[in-house]
Design a protein around this motif. Structure first.
Motif, PDB file in Angstrom:
ATOM      1  N   ASP A 122      -3.678  16.061   2.709  1.00 23.96           N
ATOM      2  CA  ASP A 122      -2.866  17.263   2.555  1.00 23.96           C
ATOM      3  C   ASP A 122      -1.532  16.891   1.904  1.00 23.96           C
ATOM      4  O   ASP A 122      -0.746  16.146   2.480  1.00 23.96           O
ATOM      5  N   PRO A 123      -1.265  17.446   0.715  1.00 27.79           N
ATOM      6  CA  PRO A 123      -0.027  17.044   0.019  1.00 27.79           C
ATOM      7  C   PRO A 123       1.245  17.415   0.786  1.00 27.79           C
ATOM      8  O   PRO A 123       2.313  16.887   0.484  1.00 27.79           O
ATOM      9  N   GLN A 124       1.110  18.313   1.776  1.00 23.94           N
ATOM     10  CA  GLN A 124       2.283  18.690   2.578  1.00 23.94           C
ATOM     11  C   GLN A 124       2.671  17.587   3.561  1.00 23.94           C
ATOM     12  O   GLN A 124       3.802  17.524   4.029  1.00 23.94           O
ATOM     13  N   GLU A 125       1.701  16.766   3.919  1.00 27.16           N
ATOM     14  CA  GLU A 125       1.989  15.691   4.864  1.00 27.16           C
ATOM     15  C   GLU A 125       2.724  14.567   4.130  1.00 27.16           C
ATOM     16  O   GLU A 125       2.502  14.345   2.937  1.00 27.16           O
ATOM     17  N   ALA A 126       3.605  13.853   4.853  1.00 30.53           N
ATOM     18  CA  ALA A 126       4.371  12.779   4.206  1.00 30.53           C
ATOM     19  C   ALA A 126       3.462  11.630   3.815  1.00 30.53           C
ATOM     20  O   ALA A 126       2.520  11.300   4.539  1.00 30.53           O
ATOM     21  N   HIS A 127       3.748  11.020   2.669  1.00 32.05           N
ATOM     22  CA  HIS A 127       2.988   9.826   2.310  1.00 32.05           C
ATOM     23  C   HIS A 127       3.572   8.635   3.075  1.00 32.05           C
ATOM     24  O   HIS A 127       4.638   8.753   3.688  1.00 32.05           O
ATOM     25  N   ARG A 128       2.861   7.522   3.074  1.00 28.76           N
ATOM     26  CA  ARG A 128       3.357   6.336   3.781  1.00 28.76           C
ATOM     27  C   ARG A 128       3.395   5.151   2.832  1.00 28.76           C
ATOM     28  O   ARG A 128       2.543   5.012   1.965  1.00 28.76           O
ATOM     29  N   VAL A 129       4.410   4.321   3.022  1.00 30.32           N
ATOM     30  CA  VAL A 129       4.502   3.102   2.227  1.00 30.32           C
ATOM     31  C   VAL A 129       4.513   1.926   3.181  1.00 30.32           C
ATOM     32  O   VAL A 129       5.257   1.917   4.157  1.00 30.32           O
ATOM     33  N   LEU A 130       3.665   0.953   2.926  1.00 27.57           N
ATOM     34  CA  LEU A 130       3.684  -0.283   3.715  1.00 27.57           C
ATOM     35  C   LEU A 130       4.051  -1.427   2.785  1.00 27.57           C
ATOM     36  O   LEU A 130       3.322  -1.693   1.811  1.00 27.57           O
ATOM     37  N   ILE A 178       0.843  -1.200   0.000  1.00 30.80           N
ATOM     38  CA  ILE A 178       0.000   0.000   0.000  1.00 30.80           C
ATOM     39  C   ILE A 178       0.876   1.246   0.000  1.00 30.80           C
ATOM     40  O   ILE A 178       1.803   1.356   0.809  1.00 30.80           O
ATOM     41  N   ILE A 179       0.609   2.131  -0.941  1.00 31.64           N
ATOM     42  CA  ILE A 179       1.207   3.469  -0.888  1.00 31.64           C
ATOM     43  C   ILE A 179       0.064   4.390  -0.514  1.00 31.64           C
ATOM     44  O   ILE A 179      -0.940   4.454  -1.225  1.00 31.64           O
ATOM     45  N   TRP A 180       0.220   5.050   0.622  1.00 30.62           N
ATOM     46  CA  TRP A 180      -0.876   5.891   1.099  1.00 30.62           C
ATOM     47  C   TRP A 180      -0.550   7.360   0.866  1.00 30.62           C
ATOM     48  O   TRP A 180       0.503   7.852   1.288  1.00 30.62           O
ATOM     49  N   GLU A 181      -1.464   8.043   0.209  1.00 29.71           N
ATOM     50  CA  GLU A 181      -1.303   9.467  -0.068  1.00 29.71           C
ATOM     51  C   GLU A 181      -2.306  10.238   0.802  1.00 29.71           C
ATOM     52  O   GLU A 181      -3.511  10.034   0.697  1.00 29.71           O
ATOM     53  N   PRO A 182      -1.779  11.126   1.678  1.00 29.73           N
ATOM     54  CA  PRO A 182      -2.683  11.842   2.588  1.00 29.73           C
ATOM     55  C   PRO A 182      -3.515  12.910   1.892  1.00 29.73           C
ATOM     56  O   PRO A 182      -3.205  13.308   0.767  1.00 29.73           O
TER      57      PRO A 182
END
Ligand code: WTA
Length: 637
Positions: free
Chosen positions: A86-94, A80-84
């Motif tokens: 707010d584009p300023q917040e870091a995305h997360r990769v699991l 999963i690549i998670w895109e928040p």
């Protein structure tokens, strides 16, 4: 070795085999999954009861297929690549390894909170990775999840919780959607006033919205995870499930009454979503796939979570909305994560199209290889824009037709393999036997015809029942035509045998790709104390596909505008903002037959602005009502 079909000839061969020997066909496909014990029988069915059993006697856990089996070779591949929002917040990769670890951890949390195999768990979360984690953790221990879309109101949640008698609710303090913060926990608190079955609420921290935690009932997600970490034993073996054990309940609207809990079972759903994901999108191991749906709907269940993960894909999950911070957001996400496959809805395409092409300028869409559409008929203009502007004129579009009840895609081209025509879902997938029925219950076998779309033969991903009310399942889907599953959709089959879905033939609306029952909205409006009676119909809407038109008889206690606002609030409170009427027209009376039935056909025509010919109105009790409504309708626009 794979079950992916890569040529049109191979598709035709697979289709023929799936019809001539369905059991051999699906038995071979099922070999591509991991089973704790194999089946003794591929299929046992009748559409009369209905009683449908696939891969009988087999034992499995879907999460072993979605997670464990990828760990050896693909453990470090992003699941999963998670895109928040707010584009300023870091995305997360699991990665697959990390996702498995988190699912096992949370499975322990569920166990620590007394959730057992077969218990129902309501999940009301924003589009954060924990939504996928919670869903999979339920499946890990054999609890039945009921995910409720974050846009539904307290009353809707309470109805769903009570119907399924959920024991536990998973929510968050709040959720971000564009500029808005949804106060999810507060909404759950309101809902739970009416719910006796709920013993525990697990609350994830997301928005830092102030919440009140009820002693003995509410616990924080993070605290529960710490407890598990202290306990030390993090692995959580997957519960052995029977093929036909329910995997989840998902509520959906029909033409009558309250939403039904569509029940999907384990093995058939897994095989069907995995097979269709791989084939429809022609997924390749290095590709990044982005489905813009919410996990609160079936598309998210099948094509963000279970389908892609069972095939070891990388699935992008987006928390926000396509227009925040601006109408270029999807394209930013495509460029940022180098998305190869984009699966979205016509309503999103139309809305972004309306914002203008300047939002596409300087966006790098070169990674796009394949496009998909789902949820409602796609008009030719939107299809062409999608193809040219997003697909660079080269990426094939797969227009996928299916329903919550179907579990997975039923009619769609295989991307880049099958021919396409704008607005057509084209041909059935292997294993799917559609047919068109006429008004008299007879099958229409010729081409270049329109009819009611039915499916003649079971496919593994189909619903098994409606929760707590099997009779309702039988009546809704299996009684209109003998020995057939009735979809509720109308369909045109052209001279070459290609299918084009024309829309619902029942009282279900499709507003921005969301299914909304007219009866449900009427019931909500009628709850308002000033309302005497109401009738809801759909009308063509340039962005939403269909808009909601409400004819309301009311006693005003203020001016009409106030009543309108109050009615809108009532609908939002009872169902959710997605069901708010676009137009409310106050009328003195509704056109009824002598037997008291509202003639919706006429109301639909008025809402569409087509008032030249109402057809046969001789059964109307008082034809003069129609003229008055027409006059009033002109003032609305
Ligand atoms: C409509 C969504 C035309 C249809 C997966 C169906 C479509 C209802 C398409 C199910 C499509 C879905 N073309 N119409 N490609 N896909 N529909 O249950 O009317 O939310 O019956 O499932 O959406 O909506 P549901």
């Amino acid at each position: 070795m794979s079950f992916q079909i890569n040529t049109f000839e191979a598709y035709q061969a697979a289709y023929d085999k799936s019809v001539s020997d369905p059991e051999a066909f699906w038995g071979e496909i099922a070999e591509h999954f991991f089973w704790k014990r194999k089946w003794t029988n591929v299929l046992n069915w009748n559409f009369k009861e209905p009683d449908i059993r696939w891969f009988e006697g087999a034992k499995l856990n879907i999460t072993e297929n979605c997670l464990d089996r990828h760990i050896y070779q693909n453990g470090d591949k992003p699941a999963i690549i998670w895109e928040p929002n707010d584009p300023q917040e870091a995305h997360r990769v699991l990665t697959y390894k990390q996702l498995l670890a988190k699912v096992e951890q949370f499975a322990h949390v569920l166990k620590n909170n007394n959730v057992k195999k077969g218990d129902r768990v309501c999940i009301y979360l924003p589009m954060v990775p924990e939504l996928a984690i919670a869903t999979l953790a339920c499946a890990r221990i054999g609890a039945i999840h009921s995910v409720v879309f974050g846009g539904f109101s307290a009353t809707s949640i309470a109805d769903r919780i009570n119907d399924a008698e959920c024991k536990l609710v998973i929510t968050s303090d709040g959720g971000f959607r564009g500029n808005k913060v949804l106060e999810l926990k507060n909404i759950v608190d309101d809902a739970l006033v009416q719910c006796k079955s709920v013993e525990r609420v697990i609350v994830l921290t997301r928005s830092r919205t102030p919440v009140s935690m009820i002693k003995g009932r509410d616990v924080w997600w993070e605290d529960e995870i710490s407890k598990v970490e202290t306990q030390g034993n993090l692995a959580c073996p997957a519960e052995e499930m029977d093929s036909e054990d329910p995997l989840f309940i998902l509520y959906t609207s029909g033409s009558t009454g309250t939403p039904k809990g569509v029940v999907h079972s384990t093995a058939g759903y897994m095989v069907y979503t995995g097979y269709t994901f791989s084939n429809v999108f022609q997924y390749q191991p290095d590709e990044v796939y982005f489905c813009t749906a919410d996990i609160g709907w079936i598309t998210g269940h099948s094509y963000i979570v279970y389908g892609p993960l069972s095939q070891g894909a990388t699935s992008v999950m987006f928390e926000g909305i396509p227009t925040f911070p601006d109408a270029g957001r999807f394209w930013d996400i495509v460029a940022k994560h180098k998305v190869n496959i984009l699966y979205t809805a016509p309503t999103a395409i139309r809305s972004l199209m309306a914002f203008g092409d300047e939002y596409l300028e300087n966006k790098d869409l070169s990674s796009i290889r394949k496009l998909g559409s789902v949820g409602e008929p796609i008009n030719e203009e939107a299809w062409n824009w999608f193809s040219e502007k997003i697909g660079g004129g080269e990426a094939p579009i797969t227009d996928t037709w299916w329903q919550t009840e179907n579990g997975g895609i039923l009619i769609a081209p295989l991307a880049g393999v099958s021919p396409t025509i704008p607005g057509y879902a084209m041909l059935p997938l292997p294993g799917v036997q559609p047919c068109l029925m006429d008004e008299n219950g007879k099958e229409i076998v010729e081409n270049d015809v329109t009819g009611n779309l039915c499916i003649k033969f079971p496919w593994p991903g189909m619903l098994r029942t409606t929760w707590g009310d099997h009779e309702r399942c039988k009546k809704t889907y299996f009684s209109t035509y003998e020995d057939m599953y009735f979809t509720g959709d109308g369909c045109y089959r052209n001279k070459d045998g290609y299918y084009r879905i024309t829309g619902r033939v029942d009282d279900v609306l499709n507003v921005s790709g969301h299914r909304i029952g007219t009866a449900e909205v009427e019931n909500a409006i009628n709850m308002h104390s000033d309302v005497v009676e109401s009738a809801i119909v759909g009308y063509p809407h340039s962005v939403k596909g269909q808009g909601i038109y409400a004819y309301v008889i009311a006693n005003h206690h203020g001016n009409e505008d106030e009543t309108k606002q109050n009615i809108l609030q009532t609908v939002t409170r009872l169902i959710g903002a997605i069901a708010k009427p676009d137009v409310i027209q106050f009328v003195d009376d509704l056109p009824k037959t002598r037997s008291g039935k509202i003639m919706r056909r006429i109301l639909r025509k008025i809402a569409e602005g087509d008032t030249d010919n109402f057809g046969d109105t001789s059964t109307l009790l008082d034809p003069s009502i129609v003229e008055k409504i027409v006059a009033g309708a002109k003032e609305q626009k």
